[in-house]
Design an enzyme around this catalytic site. Structure first.
Site, PDB file in Angstrom:
ATOM      1  N   HIS A   1     -14.901  -0.404  -2.636  1.00 53.19           N
ATOM      2  CA  HIS A   1     -13.783  -1.093  -1.970  1.00 53.19           C
ATOM      3  C   HIS A   1     -13.053  -0.211  -0.966  1.00 53.19           C
ATOM      4  O   HIS A   1     -11.967  -0.556  -0.525  1.00 53.19           O
ATOM      5  CB  HIS A   1     -12.788  -1.615  -3.024  1.00 53.19           C
ATOM      6  CG  HIS A   1     -13.362  -2.680  -3.901  1.00 53.19           C
ATOM      7  ND1 HIS A   1     -12.814  -3.032  -5.110  1.00 53.19           N
ATOM      8  CD2 HIS A   1     -14.445  -3.478  -3.745  1.00 53.19           C
ATOM      9  CE1 HIS A   1     -13.539  -4.004  -5.666  1.00 53.19           C
ATOM     10  NE2 HIS A   1     -14.536  -4.270  -4.862  1.00 53.19           N
TER      11      HIS A   1
ATOM     12  N   CYS B   1      -2.734   2.421  16.189  1.00 56.11           N
ATOM     13  CA  CYS B   1      -3.871   3.294  16.508  1.00 56.11           C
ATOM     14  C   CYS B   1      -3.505   4.224  17.659  1.00 56.11           C
ATOM     15  O   CYS B   1      -3.013   3.775  18.705  1.00 56.11           O
ATOM     16  CB  CYS B   1      -5.054   2.417  16.889  1.00 56.11           C
ATOM     17  SG  CYS B   1      -6.492   3.320  17.430  1.00 56.11           S
TER      18      CYS B   1
ATOM     19  N   TYR C   1       0.831  -1.212   0.000  1.00 58.85           N
ATOM     20  CA  TYR C   1       0.000   0.000   0.000  1.00 58.85           C
ATOM     21  C   TYR C   1       0.865   1.263   0.000  1.00 58.85           C
ATOM     22  O   TYR C   1       0.511   2.256  -0.627  1.00 58.85           O
ATOM     23  CB  TYR C   1      -0.999  -0.011   1.175  1.00 58.85           C
ATOM     24  CG  TYR C   1      -2.189  -0.874   0.840  1.00 58.85           C
ATOM     25  CD1 TYR C   1      -3.168  -0.428  -0.049  1.00 58.85           C
ATOM     26  CD2 TYR C   1      -2.312  -2.160   1.346  1.00 58.85           C
ATOM     27  CE1 TYR C   1      -4.235  -1.235  -0.413  1.00 58.85           C
ATOM     28  CE2 TYR C   1      -3.377  -2.977   0.995  1.00 58.85           C
ATOM     29  CZ  TYR C   1      -4.333  -2.500   0.115  1.00 58.85           C
ATOM     30  OH  TYR C   1      -5.389  -3.295  -0.263  1.00 58.85           O
TER      31      TYR C   1
ATOM     32  N   THR D   1     -13.515  -1.475 -16.392  1.00 58.92           N
ATOM     33  CA  THR D   1     -13.402  -2.589 -15.440  1.00 58.92           C
ATOM     34  C   THR D   1     -13.390  -3.909 -16.195  1.00 58.92           C
ATOM     35  O   THR D   1     -14.109  -4.069 -17.177  1.00 58.92           O
ATOM     36  CB  THR D   1     -14.522  -2.576 -14.374  1.00 58.92           C
ATOM     37  OG1 THR D   1     -14.391  -3.743 -13.554  1.00 58.92           O
ATOM     38  CG2 THR D   1     -15.916  -2.508 -14.959  1.00 58.92           C
TER      39      THR D   1
ATOM     40  N   CYS E   1     -10.294  -1.300  17.747  1.00 55.24           N
ATOM     41  CA  CYS E   1     -11.416  -0.403  18.116  1.00 55.24           C
ATOM     42  C   CYS E   1     -12.183   0.066  16.880  1.00 55.24           C
ATOM     43  O   CYS E   1     -13.212   0.691  16.994  1.00 55.24           O
ATOM     44  CB  CYS E   1     -10.942   0.771  18.973  1.00 55.24           C
ATOM     45  SG  CYS E   1     -10.002   2.027  18.068  1.00 55.24           S
TER      46      CYS E   1
END
Ligand code: OAD
Length: 240
Positions: A118, A146, A66, A187, A129
């Site tokens: 998505h 977090c 990512y 797509t 959480c």
């Protein structure tokens, strides 16, 4: 090959239009598609990385992927296809844009009634959480934690094998249940549930037009396929 004049006329007359986009719509901005020649990263296919199992096994590896994708998006701008869809929304009484893309480019272009099927690569979610935050640190320190509960953060993206967000899906089905015209652009039409949306729109009698560089599994189901670049075909559909 679709008849552009006829498609333009139908589009002008349609009260309710739903558009479904995929990676091909961002391709002309320079974002690689998933199944194109740049689709693999270090020999991993998206199906090897965009899964909860891959994240549980090696969160840093998934975050590295990512990070690479977030880095690639820096300096990338929406293209003529994104802009044409903003204009199409402005001209249509009831317009819904469903995208499988997580790059955020439709939102940046100015699309309003946008359903990001998505999720969005610029959001993170706590695995414990479940709080969701915007995050545009590039690269993000990996793995990120977090600030509230200290647990590991994941991309706020719907991965293979996960359920789509219920509120998004409800809005998708509502739009597919009332559209008079559907446009499916860029797509490959093979990833569910988006792959089934064309059949749903057809079932309620919508006129469905596909825009792609090549024929796809959707081509046999749609009313017409226009072969061409989304950044060229879409602007051509809304000019007067
Ligand atoms: P794909 O990479 O599977 O397909 C891109 C499609 O766009 C192909 O059919 C290309 O022919 C077409 N295309 C490429 N450039 C184009 C252009 N300039 N104009 C028009 N068409 C063009 O991408 P998606 O169908 O979006 O999911 O993939 C669906 C999902 O699979 C993604 O959202 C992602 C992926 O794995 C997840 O990561 C969960």
């Amino acid at each position: 090959m679709g008849d552009i004049t006829e498609v333009k006329k139908r589009l002008r007359e349609a009260r309710s239009v739903t558009v479904l986009t995929g990676a091909g719509v961002s391709a002309e901005s320079g974002v690689p598609t998933f199944r194109g020649k740049d689709g693999l990263w270090r020999n991993y296919a998206p199906e090897d990385l965009a899964t909860p199992e891959a994240f549980a096994r090696d969160p840093s590896l998934v975050w590295e992927w990512y990070n690479m994708r977030r880095e690639k998006l820096l300096g990338i701008e929406p293209n003529a296809a994104h802009m044409a869809l903003v204009e199409m929304e402005r001209k249509t009484e009831d317009f819904t844009l469903i995208t499988q893309n997580v790059d955020g480019l439709h939102g940046r272009a100015g699309s309003g009634n946008l359903l990001e099927l998505h999720g969005n690569i610029w959001k993170v979610r706590c695995t414990r959480c479940r709080s969701i935050e915007d995050n545009d640190d590039v690269p993000i320190d990996i793995p990120p934690y977090c600030a509230t509960c200290g647990c590991i953060l994941r991309p706020h993206i719907v991965w293979f094998g996960e359920m789509l967000h219920e509120d998004v899906l409800e809005a998708v089905y509502a739009s597919l249940g009332r559209c008079e015209m559907m446009i499916v652009a860029g797509t490959s039409g093979i990833i569910q549930p988006a792959a089934s949306f064309v059949a749903m729109a057809k079932r309620i009698g919508a006129h469905v037009v596909e825009i792609n560089l090549e024929e796809t599994p959707n081509s046999g189901v749609v009313d017409e396929t226009i072969l061409g670049k989304a950044g060229e075909v879409l602007p051509g559909l809304i000019d007067d």
